[in-house]
Design an enzyme around this catalytic site. Structure first.
Site, short mmCIF file in Angstrom:
data_model
loop_
_atom_site.label_atom_id
_atom_site.label_comp_id
_atom_site.label_asym_id
_atom_site.label_seq_id
_atom_site.Cartn_x
_atom_site.Cartn_y
_atom_site.Cartn_z
N PHE A 136 0.85 -1.19 0.00
CA PHE A 136 0.00 0.00 0.00
C PHE A 136 0.89 1.24 0.00
O PHE A 136 1.75 1.40 0.86
CB PHE A 136 -0.93 0.04 1.22
CG PHE A 136 -1.85 1.23 1.18
CD1 PHE A 136 -3.00 1.21 0.41
CD2 PHE A 136 -1.53 2.40 1.87
CE1 PHE A 136 -3.84 2.32 0.35
CE2 PHE A 136 -2.36 3.51 1.81
CZ PHE A 136 -3.52 3.47 1.05
N ASP A 221 9.30 2.87 1.44
CA ASP A 221 8.12 3.57 1.95
C ASP A 221 8.04 3.26 3.44
O ASP A 221 7.59 2.19 3.84
CB ASP A 221 6.87 3.07 1.21
CG ASP A 221 5.60 3.71 1.74
OD1 ASP A 221 5.66 4.34 2.82
OD2 ASP A 221 4.55 3.59 1.07
N LYS A 250 2.67 9.86 8.24
CA LYS A 250 1.98 9.34 9.45
C LYS A 250 2.53 9.94 10.77
O LYS A 250 2.12 11.02 11.14
CB LYS A 250 1.99 7.82 9.45
CG LYS A 250 1.09 7.26 8.33
CD LYS A 250 0.40 5.97 8.70
CE LYS A 250 -0.79 5.71 7.81
NZ LYS A 250 -0.49 5.00 6.57
#
Ligand SMILES: *Cc1c(COP(=O)(O)O)cnc(C)c1O
Length: 394
Positions: A136, A221, A250
């Site tokens: 993702f 990532d 995040k």
């Protein structure tokens, strides 16, 4: 709640499935709804609230910066942005930082950087990007094209061309995919939304070697795994494999929107003035918040504590696996990014915990994910474990 739910259902895009609760306040790992009921938070805004809810030092950094200067754009310098870049560089493999506002934007910047780097250094045609099945990377077109979950593509095709996906930890498939036309390999060290699937060391080492041979960039990532989540400041430090490019978001600003794309100087160089940009990226308030977050999280004692708490949580979960082998399978993940691997539907477990006012997530039908604030206490970990045990007994 009923009123807010009605309002939301009337006026908001209905693109989210929401729990039937509205929160008004948070402190540490606790959230409070409109009636003052307390919830224990093992979601933490999906691994965002690294220091818990409204941590005092982050709140005062935000207040001070907000009172001084909210925004000037990237036509000018600001102190929080420059200092945050310095802290990130001094604590990572990277030499330079590009700031944006979200994870998808950080991925987008990394993909554009890789294509442009290959184009300037090798000429046209070196455009293939290798990513993982079940990964993702976000919802914008480039990030969505890298995301190896066809369910997320439905109705949005055609995607950006020249992405290929290989199964995680499949060395043979990776060797086959990476070739002279490859400009980048993009990987999550632990596939978070994919159900907390850690990459094996050999797979990351092989990716590094294949990238070197093919003249491709390794992009990590670390949007979910970074900023202390796994018990190291960045997850790549567990593996001893350094990328050329890394994406963060995040947890970076502890609850404010901030993304970052870090790279080696020789690579970042290809982003000349005007080639890429963001109006809000590196906003002084978000950067001031991130400086306060990193001040705590990069402390080796803090990271050691995250590892200890992660071990306590893992041990407790493994104990439950032994007690309920017909319902539970095992534990995956690192530090405080863990998943309880279930034989019963994980969303049902999540729902039962919610009814006991404990918040968790279930990214896959067999994975109950736990991403508490890094400041979670041992007592709070025990509270989760007891609640799980009671539910599993029933
Ligand atoms: C959440 C996440 C993203 C996307 O971040 P957004 O801020 O929602 O765009 C990308 N990659 C990983 C690994 C993530 O966990």
């Amino acid at each position: 709640m009923a009123y807010l739910k009605d309002l939301g259902e009337l006026y908001l895009a209905q693109n989210y499935r929401r729990f039937p609760v509205a929160f008004v306040e948070g402190k540490g790992a606790r959230l409070f709804d409109e009636e003052g009921r307390e919830y224990l938070d093992f979601c933490a805004g999906i691994a965002v609230c690294a220091l818990g809810h409204s941590p005092p030092e982050v709140v005062s950094a935000i207040k001070e910066q907000a009172a001084r200067l909210l925004h000037v754009s990237n036509l000018y310098w600001t102190e929080p942005q420059a200092r945050l870049a310095q802290v990130l560089v001094e604590n990572s493999f990277a030499d330079r930082v590009f700031f944006c506002n979200s994870g998808a934007e950080a991925v987008e910047a990394a993909l554009k950087l890789a294509r442009r780097y290959a184009w300037l250094r090798h000429g046209p045609g070196k455009t293939k990007i290798v990513a993982l099945e079940n990964s993702f990377h976000g919802r914008t077109y480039g990030a969505l094209s890298a995301t190896g979950q066809p369910a997320y593509w439905e109705g949005f095709e055609p995607l950006v061309p020249d992405f290929v996906h290989v199964p995680p930890n499949d060395l043979e498939a990776l060797r086959e995919a990476v070739d002279e036309r490859t400009c980048a390999v993009i990987l999550e060290p632990i596939l978070g939304e994919g159900g907390v699937i850690p990459l094996e060391r050999e797979f990351l080492e092989t990716a590094r070697r294949l990238c070197d041979q093919a003249g491709a960039l390794l992009i990590l990532d670390e949007i979910q795994t970074g900023v202390g989540r796994t018990g190291q400041l960045f997850a790549y430090q567990h593996y001893g494999v350094e990328p050329e490019v890394m994406c963060l978001a995040k947890g970076l600003a502890g609850g404010l929107p901030l993304g970052a794309m870090l790279a080696k100087a020789e690579v970042m160089e290809v982003l000349s003035p005007g080639s890429h940009a963001s109006t809000f990226g590196g906003n002084p308030v978000c950067c001031a918040a991130a400086l306060a977050v990193l001040e705590r999280v990069r402390d080796p004692d803090f990271l050691a504590e995250v590892r200890l708490k992660g071990e306590a949580l893992r041990k407790g979960l493994l104990g439950l696996c032994e007690k309920f082998p017909e319902k539970l399978k095992g534990v995956r993940g690192l530090g405080l990014l863990l998943a309880l691997e279930t034989r019963i539907p994980a969303p049902e477990l999540m729902q039962a915990l919610f009814e006991r006012r404990i918040l968790t997530t279930a990214p896959k039908p067999e994975a109950l994910r736990l991403t508490p604030p890094l400041t979670i206490s041992y007592r709070e970990i025990d509270a989760l474990l007891s609640a799980l045990e009671e539910i599993l007994k029933a």
